[in-house]
Design a protein around this motif. Structure first.
Motif, PDB file in Angstrom:
ATOM      1  N   GLY A  75     -18.393 -95.820 -50.936  1.00 55.82           N
ATOM      2  CA  GLY A  75     -18.718 -95.699 -52.355  1.00 55.82           C
ATOM      3  C   GLY A  75     -18.206 -94.435 -53.018  1.00 55.82           C
ATOM      4  N   PHE A  76     -17.582 -93.540 -52.258  1.00 55.03           N
ATOM      5  CA  PHE A  76     -17.069 -92.306 -52.862  1.00 55.03           C
ATOM      6  C   PHE A  76     -15.976 -92.617 -53.881  1.00 55.03           C
ATOM      7  CE2 PHE A  76     -18.499 -89.748 -49.035  1.00 55.03           C
ATOM      8  CZ  PHE A  76     -19.401 -88.978 -49.739  1.00 55.03           C
ATOM      9  N   THR A  77     -16.016 -91.927 -55.005  1.00 52.86           N
ATOM     10  CA  THR A  77     -14.973 -92.081 -56.018  1.00 52.86           C
ATOM     11  C   THR A  77     -13.728 -91.293 -55.632  1.00 52.86           C
ATOM     12  OG1 THR A  77     -15.984 -90.281 -57.278  1.00 52.86           O
ATOM     13  CG2 THR A  77     -16.584 -92.527 -57.905  1.00 52.86           C
ATOM     14  N   ASP A  78     -13.878 -90.300 -54.771  1.00 56.06           N
ATOM     15  CA  ASP A  78     -12.767 -89.522 -54.242  1.00 56.06           C
ATOM     16  C   ASP A  78     -12.592 -89.937 -52.783  1.00 56.06           C
ATOM     17  OD1 ASP A  78     -11.104 -87.628 -53.043  1.00 56.06           O
ATOM     18  OD2 ASP A  78     -12.120 -85.897 -53.940  1.00 56.06           O
ATOM     19  N   SER A  79     -11.514 -90.629 -52.481  1.00 62.03           N
ATOM     20  CA  SER A  79     -11.321 -91.197 -51.145  1.00 62.03           C
ATOM     21  C   SER A  79     -11.077 -90.136 -50.068  1.00 62.03           C
ATOM     22  CB  SER A  79     -10.165 -92.194 -51.154  1.00 62.03           C
ATOM     23  OG  SER A  79      -8.964 -91.528 -51.472  1.00 62.03           O
ATOM     24  N   THR A  80     -10.909 -88.868 -50.460  1.00 62.34           N
ATOM     25  CA  THR A  80     -10.720 -87.828 -49.445  1.00 62.34           C
ATOM     26  C   THR A  80     -12.046 -87.298 -48.907  1.00 62.34           C
ATOM     27  OG1 THR A  80     -10.640 -85.982 -51.026  1.00 62.34           O
ATOM     28  CG2 THR A  80      -8.541 -87.112 -50.523  1.00 62.34           C
ATOM     29  N   LEU A  81     -13.150 -87.635 -49.573  1.00 59.49           N
ATOM     30  CA  LEU A  81     -14.460 -87.173 -49.114  1.00 59.49           C
ATOM     31  C   LEU A  81     -14.913 -87.998 -47.912  1.00 59.49           C
ATOM     32  CD1 LEU A  81     -16.334 -86.670 -52.515  1.00 59.49           C
ATOM     33  CD2 LEU A  81     -15.228 -84.926 -51.093  1.00 59.49           C
ATOM     34  N   THR A  82     -15.592 -87.330 -46.991  1.00 56.46           N
ATOM     35  CA  THR A  82     -16.148 -88.012 -45.820  1.00 56.46           C
ATOM     36  C   THR A  82     -17.568 -87.518 -45.574  1.00 56.46           C
ATOM     37  OG1 THR A  82     -15.249 -86.335 -44.323  1.00 56.46           O
ATOM     38  CG2 THR A  82     -13.893 -88.306 -44.685  1.00 56.46           C
ATOM     39  N   LEU A  83     -18.283 -88.238 -44.722  1.00 58.62           N
ATOM     40  CA  LEU A  83     -19.654 -87.863 -44.376  1.00 58.62           C
ATOM     41  C   LEU A  83     -19.737 -87.500 -42.906  1.00 58.62           C
ATOM     42  CD1 LEU A  83     -21.661 -90.645 -46.253  1.00 58.62           C
ATOM     43  CD2 LEU A  83     -21.388 -88.244 -46.919  1.00 58.62           C
ATOM     44  N   THR A  84     -20.587 -86.530 -42.608  1.00 59.19           N
ATOM     45  CA  THR A  84     -20.895 -86.156 -41.231  1.00 59.19           C
ATOM     46  C   THR A  84     -22.389 -85.848 -41.150  1.00 59.19           C
ATOM     47  OG1 THR A  84     -20.209 -84.744 -39.387  1.00 59.19           O
ATOM     48  CG2 THR A  84     -20.399 -83.683 -41.539  1.00 59.19           C
ATOM     49  N   ASN A  85     -22.891 -85.661 -39.946  1.00 53.07           N
ATOM     50  CA  ASN A  85     -24.319 -85.365 -39.728  1.00 53.07           C
ATOM     51  C   ASN A  85     -25.223 -86.472 -40.258  1.00 53.07           C
ATOM     52  OD1 ASN A  85     -23.587 -82.833 -38.636  1.00 53.07           O
ATOM     53  ND2 ASN A  85     -23.600 -81.916 -40.667  1.00 53.07           N
ATOM     54  N   GLY A  86     -24.782 -87.721 -40.183  1.00 54.32           N
ATOM     55  CA  GLY A  86     -25.580 -88.838 -40.687  1.00 54.32           C
ATOM     56  C   GLY A  86     -26.941 -88.914 -40.007  1.00 54.32           C
ATOM     57  N   THR A  87     -27.973 -88.925 -40.825  1.00 55.16           N
ATOM     58  CA  THR A  87     -29.358 -88.940 -40.353  1.00 55.16           C
ATOM     59  C   THR A  87     -30.116 -89.978 -41.163  1.00 55.16           C
ATOM     60  OG1 THR A  87     -29.165 -86.586 -39.877  1.00 55.16           O
ATOM     61  CG2 THR A  87     -31.379 -87.462 -39.999  1.00 55.16           C
ATOM     62  N   ALA A  88     -31.094 -90.632 -40.530  1.00 53.67           N
ATOM     63  CA  ALA A  88     -31.821 -91.687 -41.239  1.00 53.67           C
ATOM     64  C   ALA A  88     -33.317 -91.626 -40.962  1.00 53.67           C
ATOM     65  CB  ALA A  88     -31.289 -93.057 -40.830  1.00 53.67           C
ATOM     66  N   ILE A  89     -34.052 -92.077 -41.939  1.00 52.50           N
ATOM     67  CA  ILE A  89     -35.479 -92.363 -41.784  1.00 52.50           C
ATOM     68  C   ILE A  89     -35.654 -93.797 -42.253  1.00 52.50           C
ATOM     69  CG2 ILE A  89     -37.813 -91.932 -42.656  1.00 52.50           C
ATOM     70  CD1 ILE A  89     -37.138 -88.982 -42.839  1.00 52.50           C
ATOM     71  N   VAL A  90     -36.188 -94.630 -41.393  1.00 50.61           N
ATOM     72  CA  VAL A  90     -36.432 -96.028 -41.754  1.00 50.61           C
ATOM     73  C   VAL A  90     -37.903 -96.148 -42.126  1.00 50.61           C
ATOM     74  CG1 VAL A  90     -36.408 -98.407 -40.933  1.00 50.61           C
ATOM     75  CG2 VAL A  90     -34.625 -96.814 -40.185  1.00 50.61           C
ATOM     76  N   HIS A  91     -38.141 -96.711 -43.311  1.00 51.78           N
ATOM     77  CA  HIS A  91     -39.502 -96.899 -43.797  1.00 51.78           C
ATOM     78  C   HIS A  91     -39.602 -98.287 -44.410  1.00 51.78           C
ATOM     79  CE1 HIS A  91     -42.989 -96.303 -46.545  1.00 51.78           C
ATOM     80  NE2 HIS A  91     -43.447 -95.710 -45.453  1.00 51.78           N
ATOM     81  N   GLY A  92     -40.135 -99.210 -43.646  1.00 53.97           N
ATOM     82  CA  GLY A  92     -40.214-100.588 -44.123  1.00 53.97           C
ATOM     83  C   GLY A  92     -38.825-101.156 -44.318  1.00 53.97           C
ATOM     84  N   ASP A  93     -38.567-101.716 -45.502  1.00 54.79           N
ATOM     85  CA  ASP A  93     -37.241-102.293 -45.773  1.00 54.79           C
ATOM     86  C   ASP A  93     -36.273-101.273 -46.384  1.00 54.79           C
ATOM     87  OD1 ASP A  93     -38.458-102.080 -48.264  1.00 54.79           O
ATOM     88  OD2 ASP A  93     -37.704-104.002 -48.987  1.00 54.79           O
ATOM     89  N   LEU A  94     -36.655 -99.998 -46.372  1.00 55.43           N
ATOM     90  CA  LEU A  94     -35.801 -98.940 -46.918  1.00 55.43           C
ATOM     91  C   LEU A  94     -35.282 -98.046 -45.796  1.00 55.43           C
ATOM     92  CD1 LEU A  94     -38.063 -97.767 -49.894  1.00 55.43           C
ATOM     93  CD2 LEU A  94     -36.139 -99.367 -49.990  1.00 55.43           C
TER      94      LEU A  94
END
Length: 165
Positions: A75-94
């Protein structure tokens, strides 16, 4: 608790089993008594916190599925951006997804951005997420604000990763 262990010396065992002297007495055994004190283990659950200065990560934080992080990244508008350190909290359907945004040279653009995924659709929540992606705004669509404790918790976990806490 008292535990008794019988220890046979290897030499004694060999002499007894291999002795050719039929009139000899069996080799003596050595008895050793060992006292083992009961182990007492106390565990204190990690406290959930939204304050990274405390250095405590929220126990609900888990590494985010790399496929989910990659999907959010599309979904980044700038295709050179990337993500690292991905972390999640799952809460129900979110699923609250936090990550560090890197620019095209690998330098940190934003220490922590947060998205919410519901029904396989990401929604941007933090300022960096809203400004850098085309995903719908979570505050307006889902009614979840950046001040929500789950958002703060996942954000704190990502910040803790980036600061080594």
């Amino acid at each position: 608790m008292k535990r008794t262990l019988f220890v046979l010396a290897a030499g004694s065992l060999l002499l007894t089993g291999c002795s050719s002297d039929t009139g000899s007495e069996p080799a003596p055994t050595t008895e050793t008594t060992v006292r083992a004190e009961p182990q007492q283990t106390t565990t204190t659950p990690a406290a959930a916190t939204a304050n990274p200065a405390l250095g405590v990560r929220d126990p609900r934080c888990v590494p985010a599925d790399p496929a989910l992080v990659s999907f959010v990244q599309t979904g980044f508008t700038d295709s050179t951006l990337t993500l690292t350190n991905g972390t999640a909290i799952v809460h129900g359907d979110l699923t609250f997804v936090g990550a560090t945004t890197l620019d095209g040279s690998g330098e940190m653009e934003n220490r922590s951005d947060v998205w919410i995924v519901r029904d396989s659709l990401p929604y941007s929540l933090s300022g960096g997420a809203r400004n850098a992606t085309e995903w719908p705004n979570a505050s307006g669509t889902l009614g979840i604000s950046p001040g929500d404790e789950r958002v703060q918790a996942v954000d704190s976990c990502v910040v803790a990763i980036t600061t080594g806490r």
